[in-house]
Every structure is written in C-alpha cells, then in structure tokens.
Scaffold this active site. Structure first.
Site, PDB file in Angstrom:
ATOM      1  N   GLY A  78      40.059  42.283  42.150  1.00 48.65           N
ATOM      2  CA  GLY A  78      40.256  41.570  41.456  1.00 48.65           C
ATOM      3  C   GLY A  78      39.216  41.102  40.886  1.00 48.65           C
ATOM      4  O   GLY A  78      38.700  40.540  42.498  1.00 48.65           O
ATOM      5  N   ASN A 102      31.828  41.994  32.052  1.00 53.94           N
ATOM      6  CA  ASN A 102      32.448  43.491  32.654  1.00 53.94           C
ATOM      7  C   ASN A 102      33.225  44.258  31.876  1.00 53.94           C
ATOM      8  O   ASN A 102      34.597  44.547  31.702  1.00 53.94           O
ATOM      9  CB  ASN A 102      33.957  42.928  33.736  1.00 53.94           C
ATOM     10  CG  ASN A 102      33.805  42.215  34.757  1.00 53.94           C
ATOM     11  OD1 ASN A 102      33.082  43.279  36.063  1.00 53.94           O
ATOM     12  ND2 ASN A 102      33.364  41.111  35.798  1.00 53.94           N
ATOM     13  N   ARG A 117      34.660  47.320  30.725  1.00 58.32           N
ATOM     14  CA  ARG A 117      35.471  48.788  31.123  1.00 58.32           C
ATOM     15  C   ARG A 117      36.046  49.456  29.915  1.00 58.32           C
ATOM     16  O   ARG A 117      37.436  49.143  29.309  1.00 58.32           O
ATOM     17  CB  ARG A 117      36.237  47.740  32.188  1.00 58.32           C
ATOM     18  CG  ARG A 117      36.340  47.413  33.527  1.00 58.32           C
ATOM     19  CD  ARG A 117      35.261  48.333  34.457  1.00 58.32           C
ATOM     20  NE  ARG A 117      35.438  47.377  35.761  1.00 58.32           N
ATOM     21  CZ  ARG A 117      34.081  46.285  35.574  1.00 58.32           C
ATOM     22  NH1 ARG A 117      33.141  46.328  34.868  1.00 58.32           N
ATOM     23  NH2 ARG A 117      33.259  45.982  37.054  1.00 58.32           N
ATOM     24  N   ASP A 159      30.810  40.857  41.546  1.00 52.02           N
ATOM     25  CA  ASP A 159      31.444  39.519  41.898  1.00 52.02           C
ATOM     26  C   ASP A 159      30.907  38.698  42.641  1.00 52.02           C
ATOM     27  O   ASP A 159      30.959  38.080  42.324  1.00 52.02           O
ATOM     28  CB  ASP A 159      32.728  40.167  42.122  1.00 52.02           C
ATOM     29  CG  ASP A 159      33.670  41.087  41.228  1.00 52.02           C
ATOM     30  OD1 ASP A 159      33.395  41.043  40.183  1.00 52.02           O
ATOM     31  OD2 ASP A 159      34.400  41.991  41.696  1.00 52.02           O
TER      32      ASP A 159
END
Length: 371
Positions: free
Chosen positions: A45, A178, A180, A291
C-alpha cells in the site's frame, strides 16, 4: 451503509498517511500466475509503505484507513503497527473484506509482470467524508495522500477533494500522483489527478507518468508549466535523478506545538530549481522505491533541511528499497544518511550502494568508490 468507528482526539504527529493497504501474495518463484505453485504473504500500500518507513526512522506517524474484520485485516493492523505506526484510528468494517492482490516477480514499472487485484468493494473503498475522523487526519504536521485512493470509489474521491481543499486548519498536504491506469474505470482519472495535485503543497510525480496521464512531454520544466500551483513539485526522472521546483515562500511543516501551516498559494516569484543525480545502486527489486523516496524527502522536509539534502535523502531511502527484496526496507539511520547526503558532488557521484548497505557492518567508507 456507513460503518462507524472510534473517534479519538489524537495528539499531533509528524505525518498522517491515509489510504488503502492490502495483503500481498508474492510468488515463490518466477513465472506466470497460472504456473506459480505457492505464494508468501506480505503487505502492500503506497501510503502505509510511507508510514512504515517513516516510523522505522523515528518519526511519529498515524495510518488512517479501513480494513475488514477478517484475518487479513488483523494481519495488516498488526504488521503496520509493528513498525511503530499509530493504527488506533483504523476502522474495522464487518460487512466488507480487506483487499488482497497477487503479483508475479517481474518489475511492476514495466509490462514484465502480472497483478491480480481483489479490492473491489473492499473496506478501504468505503472511506468517505462521513466516516473518516477529521481530527485523526488533520492532527499531523504533514498529511500524505496518493492518487490511488481517489480511484477506489466516489466516496474516496470526495474525501480526497475535501482533504486537498484550501482551509485554515489543514496540515501541509503531500500528494503522490501514483497514476495507475488500470484502477480508473473511465477516462476521468488524469483530470482528477491533476485537480488533486493542484490542491496539494508537495507533489511527487514521475516524468513517465506525467506523459502517460497528461500527455506532457519536454521534461521537468514542461511538467512544472502544467502544474504551477504546488509550492514544491518533485519530478522523478527514473535512473537519471530528480528535479525539485520550489516556489518562493514555500511553507515548512508546522511545528508540533502549532499544527496549522499557512494557507497554500500559487508561487508568486520564480521557482528555485534543484536537480540531484540518482545513486548508483545494485538493484535487488524495484518495488517500493517510489514510496521510499517520498518518505525520505518528507523526513528531511520535516527536519527543514535544504532542498538538495531533501532530494538526496529521497535517493538514499529509495536505494534502501532497491537493494532489498520486499516492498519495505529499513532506511539508513539518520546520522548515516546525513553523512552521505553531505558528500560533495564528486563523492556523491562515485557512491555505489549494494545489498546490506544500511546495516552497521556495511557502513564503511568503502561505500564511496568508483562504480
């Protein structure tokens, strides 16, 4: 249906990270998902990765999310809490499952991989303005978010719009784009990500994803032209390095004693542009490096280090992830990272890091050598 949870009055922490974490099943050997006979369990995550790494480095961190009342939810809360992250405001949902996914051993940044997500209707996808404790979210010097959360549901998108809206009591907002593409069910994803990024104070975006999501080519300067609002824009350029644009008067994170930063505003003077080359790294696995970079940059930002050192800490923490097999890697100690970040440009360019470099036995000056 709204599932209520405990509403605490949390103390101020360095960072609050809000987003979904899932149980990850990692293959026991390379091959297609259809051929892999067994998997090892891990966690994954973007936001919880940032939370765990920051907590491992000694920062006070809170993870805000929702998980099911199943064993996978138990596992996530136990593992993330084991890093020292405050999980007291994670809500348990008895009607929705914890998300899980399976992936192959290939590189997730290329097509040489398979990922099978089982997150539709997950507990985290039910996050909304109505069921997330605003006190828990805003009690951070920095609030870290990512574009992944916005793709999970309309409720999650509304929540991120609320959290990135300008208001006097909001913390410094960090947003990792991020992108996606597979998570978005329509073509609105790129537009939504640009909207959210424009409301944040610190934005992380890869040069490649800016081109994929927004069609922006021409390098970091073109990305800054398309995204002038954030006080700090971090453009990640892969193995080449990272460029940071910092507007005049960019706010520092508020102190623990006074968690209210100045209201965000568009830069009114020319940016300061800083580029730092990436490190030479013996890559074990590329998973989690983005991250880790964000965590390293935020850690140095919380310490109010100069921008060049913030970028270098990002590179160093990313190197810790790149030289470890899993999503999460122990970052270098603060004195170790500070020493390496203070190297002159020539020594920085000659630095090469391999597996185990963050461990005490590996911290010799031999790290600085010609690749």
């Amino acid at each position: 249906m709204t599932i209520s949870g405990p509403c605490n009055a949390p103390d101020v922490v360095d960072v609050v990270a809000l987003g979904e974490s899932m149980v990850t099943f990692l293959p026991s050997r390379p091959g297609r998902l259809a051929d892999v006979p067994s998997f090892e369990r891990g966690i994954g995550g973007a936001e919880s990765n940032v939370a765990c790494v920051l907590a491992a480095a000694g920062h006070s961190v809170r993870w805000v999310s929702r998980v099911g009342t199943d064993g996978f939810g138990d596992h996530l809360v136990e593992v993330i809490g084991g890093y020292g992250v405050d999980v007291s405001t994670v809500h348990r949902d008895p009607t929705r499952p914890t998300g899980i996914y399976f992936r192959t051993a290939g590189d997730r940044s290329t097509d040489a991989h398979e990922v099978a997500y089982y997150r539709a209707g997950s507990a985290a996808s039910a996050m909304s303005v109505d069921n997330v404790d605003p006190g828990a979210v805003r009690a951070g010097r920095v609030l870290h978010l990512s574009g992944i959360t916005a793709a999970l549901s309309e409720g999650c998108l509304d929540l991120l719009r609320e959290l990135t809206a300008p208001r006097p009591d909001r913390p410094l907002v960090s947003f990792d784009v991020n992108h996606r593409a597979g998570l978005w069910q329509d073509t609105d994803g790129p537009r939504v990500l640009l909207e959210l990024a424009r409301g944040a104070d610190i934005v992380f975006v890869g040069e490649d994803e800016a081109e994929e999501a927004w069609g922006v080519t021409g390098g970091p300067e073109a990305i800054r032209e398309a995204l002038p609002e954030p006080s700090v824009l971090v453009v990640k350029e892969g193995a080449r390095g990272a460029t940071v644009f910092e507007g005049a008067g960019a706010p520092a994170p508020p102190s623990a004693a006074q968690p209210t930063p100045p209201a965000p505003s568009a830069p009114s003077a020319p940016d300061t542009l800083t580029f730092v080359h990436a490190l030479n790294v013996d890559v074990v696995a590329p998973v989690g490096a983005g991250d880790a970079f964000a965590a390293g940059f935020l850690s140095a930002t919380l310490r109010e280090l100069p921008v060049r050192h913030r970028i270098r800490h990002g590179h160093l923490w990313a190197a810790a992830a790149l030289t470890s097999p899993g999503d999460l890697a122990t970052p270098p100690t603060r004195p170790h990272a500070d020493r390496l970040a203070a190297l002159d440009d020539d020594a920085w360019g000659r630095l090469r890091l391999g597996p185990g470099w963050t461990q005490p036995a590996q911290r010799a000056e031999e790290e600085v050598r010609t690749p």
